[in-house]
Write a protein that holds these residues in place. Structure first.
Motif, mmCIF file in Angstrom:
data_model
loop_
_atom_site.group_PDB
_atom_site.id
_atom_site.type_symbol
_atom_site.label_atom_id
_atom_site.label_comp_id
_atom_site.label_asym_id
_atom_site.label_seq_id
_atom_site.Cartn_x
_atom_site.Cartn_y
_atom_site.Cartn_z
ATOM 1 N N PRO A 367 32.196 52.817 97.123
ATOM 2 C CA PRO A 367 31.748 51.667 97.916
ATOM 3 C C PRO A 367 31.105 50.620 97.018
ATOM 4 N N LEU A 368 31.761 49.477 96.893
ATOM 5 C CA LEU A 368 31.250 48.410 96.025
ATOM 6 C C LEU A 368 31.160 47.121 96.830
ATOM 7 N N PRO A 369 30.266 46.236 96.438
ATOM 8 C CA PRO A 369 30.223 44.940 97.107
ATOM 9 C C PRO A 369 31.594 44.267 96.990
ATOM 10 N N ARG A 370 31.932 43.449 97.994
ATOM 11 C CA ARG A 370 33.230 42.772 97.942
ATOM 12 C C ARG A 370 33.214 41.731 96.823
ATOM 13 N N VAL A 371 34.179 41.826 95.909
ATOM 14 C CA VAL A 371 34.245 40.855 94.808
ATOM 15 C C VAL A 371 35.625 40.225 94.782
ATOM 16 N N GLY A 372 35.739 39.123 94.097
ATOM 17 C CA GLY A 372 37.029 38.445 93.992
ATOM 18 C C GLY A 372 37.244 37.929 92.589
ATOM 19 N N GLU A 373 38.402 37.355 92.364
ATOM 20 C CA GLU A 373 38.767 36.814 91.056
ATOM 21 C C GLU A 373 37.653 35.912 90.508
ATOM 22 N N GLY A 374 37.296 36.143 89.257
ATOM 23 C CA GLY A 374 36.278 35.298 88.634
ATOM 24 C C GLY A 374 34.866 35.854 88.745
ATOM 25 N N ASP A 375 34.682 36.873 89.598
ATOM 26 C CA ASP A 375 33.370 37.553 89.613
ATOM 27 C C ASP A 375 33.263 38.440 88.380
ATOM 28 N N TYR A 376 32.042 38.799 88.047
ATOM 29 C CA TYR A 376 31.834 39.704 86.911
ATOM 30 C C TYR A 376 31.142 40.975 87.370
ATOM 31 N N LEU A 377 31.534 42.069 86.741
ATOM 32 C CA LEU A 377 30.901 43.360 87.030
ATOM 33 C C LEU A 377 30.301 43.902 85.742
ATOM 34 N N ALA A 378 29.244 44.690 85.884
ATOM 35 C CA ALA A 378 28.665 45.359 84.719
ATOM 36 C C ALA A 378 28.810 46.865 84.906
ATOM 37 N N LEU A 379 29.351 47.517 83.877
ATOM 38 C CA LEU A 379 29.391 48.977 83.871
ATOM 39 C C LEU A 379 28.138 49.415 83.119
ATOM 40 N N LEU A 380 27.277 50.125 83.820
ATOM 41 C CA LEU A 380 25.979 50.468 83.230
ATOM 42 C C LEU A 380 26.076 51.719 82.358
ATOM 43 N N SER A 381 25.004 51.963 81.642
ATOM 44 C CA SER A 381 24.869 53.165 80.794
ATOM 45 C C SER A 381 26.043 53.301 79.827
ATOM 46 N N ALA A 382 26.454 52.180 79.260
ATOM 47 C CA ALA A 382 27.613 52.195 78.363
ATOM 48 C C ALA A 382 27.198 52.047 76.903
ATOM 49 N N GLY A 383 25.899 52.207 76.639
ATOM 50 C CA GLY A 383 25.400 52.001 75.275
ATOM 51 C C GLY A 383 25.723 53.133 74.318
ATOM 52 N N ALA A 384 25.980 54.323 74.850
ATOM 53 C CA ALA A 384 26.304 55.461 73.987
ATOM 54 C C ALA A 384 27.738 55.900 74.232
ATOM 55 N N TYR A 385 28.466 56.156 73.181
ATOM 56 C CA TYR A 385 29.856 56.600 73.255
ATOM 57 C C TYR A 385 30.707 55.577 74.030
ATOM 58 N N GLY A 386 30.333 54.326 73.889
ATOM 59 C CA GLY A 386 31.071 53.231 74.515
ATOM 60 C C GLY A 386 31.902 52.556 73.448
#
Ligand code: LLP
Length: 431
Positions: A367-386
């Protein structure tokens, strides 16, 4: 704990809006918080204060020079696994004398380089390796400091691909064989038995496997210390982090839940382990990677298309499994939040990258907020093994990395121009 949060509905890293970084540096983009890195290091350092200790950051988690410099400035040592990593330590201004060298496949060249740089210890993973280190050290007329990596055969209960402390794994020397290996090693003229090491796995969110492993190995450490006058015991890395906060994606205060009670905090870790370790009277080494860097980084990505198939709502983004492979490789969970907070209803979504593989999926039916073309998403906790696990699959250049410190931000790695990808390739004359 980290310093990514919404301020008036916009995602900030410390004092900088992530959107402003995207505008300047494009997408996809890794963004790191220096304050988060520093606080994680300091929390662990303080928790271990009752012990004579050294934190050797497992740089495999994130070896960007700026991240390394941040930690070197705090006095960190490093856990390295290749000549390349040791060279990176030096390039970042770290001290090779505070480095331990792990890994099952050290080559002669790597051993020689590490010996010349005077590393603190080799964490030895087999007897043939011990013999090889002795041989190289003899040739260089040096004495090599070593610790045997004990495989305590304790199941850490983590993902199969990151469990390392059972006899199913290629790592370390079996608990029952360790004493004999030390006895034989003590006869090797160019070897200094400086300590002993263990590491049971990664992303441990429960203190119990650590406790069991330490409890199991302690009598052996005491016995061998009496015999060989060890200087240190390394308890490895593995402290887990919160990937899935208790509150729903993008909810106003989700970040506050990253200090969830069920997580292995440095204080809980120390409370259970320090008394046992203190009794040893040895210097204690710890090799955390993910704990320091994991929640200190995010991967920001642009929504390119939204595709409804009747069955699914696919959110197609410009980042892919080549940029962050963890979901594809370990089925791992990364929280996904929009850069601009959205308050409407959520939609069950699959966030997918453009790579031609079904595995190129960051989440399924979430379940994610409704987004559309041109919106940005952040994938969190990506600082290690990213970023460190990124590849050029599909001839995609590696993305840029930015480090934030308060209100300042700097590009700490430029986006790779695609021509660089084939720069070292050659077409033979007969074609
Ligand atoms: N020490 C040794 C000997 C290790 O093998 C490792 C990690 C560490 C320390 C650091 O572990 P940490 O504190 O970061 O859990 N790519 C995987 C994780 C691989 C871990 C390999 N060894 C992932 O993305 O989950």
């Amino acid at each position: 704990m980290h310093h990514f949060r919404y301020v008036r509905g916009k995602l900030y890293c410390e004092g900088v809006s992530v959107e402003s970084l995207i505008k300047k540096h494009g997408s996809p983009l890794y963004v790191y918080s220096q304050k988060t890195l520093t606080e994680h290091f300091s929390k662990l350092d303080q928790a271990l204060a009752p012990l004579d200790h050294m934190i050797c950051y497992a740089m495999k988690a994130n070896s960007n020079l700026a991240v390394m410099r941040t930690l070197a400035n705090l006095g960190s040592g490093f856990d390295v696994v290749s000549e390349g990593e040791l060279r990176r330590v030096i390039a970042a201004g770290g001290n090779p004398k505070k480095c331990v060298f792990a890994g099952v496949g050290k080559t002669e060249q790597e051993i020689e380089f590490a010996l010349r740089k005077g590393i603190y210890s080799f964490n030895v993973e087999s007897e043939p390796e011990l013999i090889r280190i002795n041989k190289v050290a003899a040739r260089l007329k040096k004495i090599a400091p070593v610790a045997v990596r004990v495989n305590p055969n304790v199941d850490a209960g983590t993902h199969a691909k990151i469990t390392t402390g059972t006899y199913e794994n290629k790592f370390g020397i079996q608990f029952e064989q360790v004493e004999d290996v030390y006895a034989r090693a003590s006869k090797l003229k160019n070897i200094w038995l400086r300590g002993i090491q263990m590491h049971i796995g990664s992303q441990l969110t429960d203190v119990k496997p650590f406790e069991s492993a330490v409890k199991k190995i302690l009598p052996l450490v005491q016995k061998l210390t009496a015999k060989y006058k060890f200087e240190f015991f390394s308890i490895g890395g593995g402290l887990g982090i919160v990937y899935k906060p208790a509150l729903a994606s993008g909810s106003a205060e989700w970040w506050k839940t990253t200090d969830a009670k069920d997580i292995l905090t440095p204080s809980l870790y120390a409370e259970r382990l320090v008394p046992q370790l203190k009794a040893l009277g040895l210097k204690i080494l710890i090799e955390p990677g993910r704990f320091i860097a994991g929640n200190a980084g995010i991967l920001v990505t642009r929504v390119e298309y939204v595709k409804q198939t009747g069955k699914k709502n696919f959110v197609i983004v410009d980042a892919a499994m080549n940029d962050l492979i963890r979901p594809a490789f370990y089925d791992s969970y990364h929280e996904i939040v929009p850069l601009n907070q959205k308050n409407g209803a959520t939609v069950s979504s699959d966030v997918v990258g453009p790579i031609c593989e079904s595995g190129d999926t960051f989440c399924k039916d979430r379940p994610l907020p409704r987004v559309g073309e041109g919106d940005y998403l952040a994938l969190l906790s990506a600082g290690a093994y990213g970023f460190v696990m990124a590849s050029n699959y599909n001839s995609r250049g590696t993305v840029a990395e930015v480090l934030v410190n308060g209100n300042k931000a700097a590009v700490v790695r430029a986006r790779q121009p695609v021509q660089e990808i084939w720069k070292t390739e050659k077409i033979p004359a007969w074609l």
